[in-house]
Design a protein around this motif. Structure first.
Motif, PDB file in Angstrom:
ATOM      1  N   HIS A  45       0.552  -1.285  -0.105  1.00 32.48           N
ATOM      2  CA  HIS A  45       0.006  -0.061  -0.068  1.00 32.48           C
ATOM      3  C   HIS A  45       0.939   1.223   0.014  1.00 32.48           C
ATOM      4  CE1 HIS A  45      -3.320  -2.617   1.216  1.00 32.48           C
ATOM      5  NE2 HIS A  45      -4.117  -1.756   0.994  1.00 32.48           N
TER       6      HIS A  45
ATOM      7  N   GLU B 198      -2.937   5.255  -0.338  1.00 30.16           N
ATOM      8  CA  GLU B 198      -3.787   4.151  -0.440  1.00 30.16           C
ATOM      9  C   GLU B 198      -4.044   3.537   1.104  1.00 30.16           C
ATOM     10  OE1 GLU B 198      -2.387   2.139  -4.622  1.00 30.16           O
ATOM     11  OE2 GLU B 198      -1.332   1.453  -2.902  1.00 30.16           O
TER      12      GLU B 198
ATOM     13  N   GLN C 240      -6.238   6.450   2.603  1.00 34.05           N
ATOM     14  CA  GLN C 240      -7.605   6.508   2.246  1.00 34.05           C
ATOM     15  C   GLN C 240      -8.525   5.151   2.260  1.00 34.05           C
ATOM     16  OE1 GLN C 240      -7.872   6.919  -2.213  1.00 34.05           O
ATOM     17  NE2 GLN C 240     -10.220   7.401  -2.172  1.00 34.05           N
ATOM     18  N   GLU C 241      -7.809   4.170   2.250  1.00 36.20           N
ATOM     19  CA  GLU C 241      -8.682   3.029   2.670  1.00 36.20           C
ATOM     20  C   GLU C 241      -8.884   2.572   3.883  1.00 36.20           C
ATOM     21  OE1 GLU C 241      -8.360  -1.894   1.718  1.00 36.20           O
ATOM     22  OE2 GLU C 241      -6.830  -0.550   0.668  1.00 36.20           O
TER      23      GLU C 241
END
Length: 329
Positions: free
Chosen positions: A101, A105, A108-109
């Protein structure tokens, strides 16, 4: 405290949350300050306090042959984190796939979409995402993009002029046998937790029966030597703080028993003045307070027993027990 092992376990539309990320091995006093900061922030803003942590330790995945020993088990880590007042912990499995990641990423995730973050609390040396490429500046930039605030907690303590509170320093102190200084950094005595197993029964023959911890006991085993400490019995403690025999003073031996040409490293605890305890197959916790001396090879049983009596006297002094005649002989 809620425990989640993946985003699928997080309630839908969770948030707002105040979040921090880290390994938190040992949950030392520096960790406690950070976790306390997110709890305080959450309480004043009407949010939920959440810590994101990992298992196994990332070093076990990236460089297993150089990975540091863990100060405590995952279960103990979660118990210590719960004691800080957190609302939830997201315990993520750390894998090579997860490590791919990018910083954005990951944020955000997991933080934005998964936890509905409103504030991220980090130290100035924070690193996250692919190749640890995310920094404090990265987090601030992502906060501006996704609408969350970044709160920085500065270093809050040093045990000397050069080393701040850190898991690395705690590990080094324990491996050197300096459990007293390690306790100062941890904010509690270092613990070893395991099941009592049968040993060679030499201690019983000498008048000092010991509880031998299983080889898979959790917690860093400090340098060889004799320590003053406490033996705690979780099964009895669960019944109430006043339960008889739940917390017992102990002299703890760590090493290979060189007087008997031993080869296997063991942790053995002699409960002061007690020869009647039956602890086999019971899980116990040994708290180490102070190292009394290194492991020595003695020339026969007489000098060994004489030293063991001296160790018991010194253990009483360290633990602040009533002084008097040694009654172990």
């Amino acid at each position: 405290m809620e425990r989640w092992t993946g985003l699928e376990e997080v309630p839908e539309n969770f948030g707002p949350s105040v979040v921090t990320i880290g390994n938190f091995d040992g949950v030392h006093r520096g960790h406690a300050v950070v976790l306390g900061a997110i709890v305080d922030r959450a309480r004043t803003t009407g949010a939920r306090a959440v810590a994101v942590t990992f298992d196994p330790h990332p070093a076990m995945v990236h460089r297993p042959h150089q990975a540091p020993p863990l100060i405590c088990s995952v279960e103990e880590r979660l118990e210590l984190m719960a004691a800080t007042g957190l609302d939830a912990v997201l315990l993520l499995e750390y894998t090579l796939d997860f490590a791919r990641h990018t910083p954005e990423e990951f944020v955000q995730e997991y933080l934005v979409d998964g936890l509905g973050v409103s504030t991220v609390v980090v130290g100035r040396d924070v690193r996250f995402g692919l190749d640890n490429s995310g920094t404090l500046e990265t987090m601030v930039s992502l906060g501006e993009k996704y609408g969350f605030e970044v709160m920085v907690v500065d270093d809050v303590g040093r045990h000397d002029e050069s080393a701040r509170w850190s898991s690395t320093v705690v590990r080094r102190l324990l491996l050197e046998g300096d459990v007293a200084t390690a306790s100062t950094l941890l904010g509690r005595h270092h613990q070893l937790r395991g099941v009592v197993v049968h040993g060679d029964a030499r201690g019983r023959d000498l008048g000092f029966p010991t509880a031998n911890l299983s080889q898979d006991a959790s917690g860093i085993v400090p340098a060889d030597g004799v320590y003053a400490g406490w033996l705690r019995r979780p099964r009895l403690l669960a019944r109430g703080a006043q339960t008889l025999d739940a917390v017992l003073p102990a002299a703890v031996s760590i090493g290979t028993n060189p007087t008997f040409d031993g080869v296997q490293r063991r942790v053995e605890a002699y409960v002061l003045d007690r020869t009647d305890l039956e602890l086999y197959d019971e899980e116990v916790v040994i708290e180490l307070v102070e190292r009394l001396r290194p492991t020595l090879r003695f020339d026969g049983m007489g000098p060994l027993v004489e030293q063991m009596h001296a160790d018991v006297v010194r253990t009483r002094e360290v633990l602040g027990l009533l002084t008097g005649h040694d009654t172990t002989g």
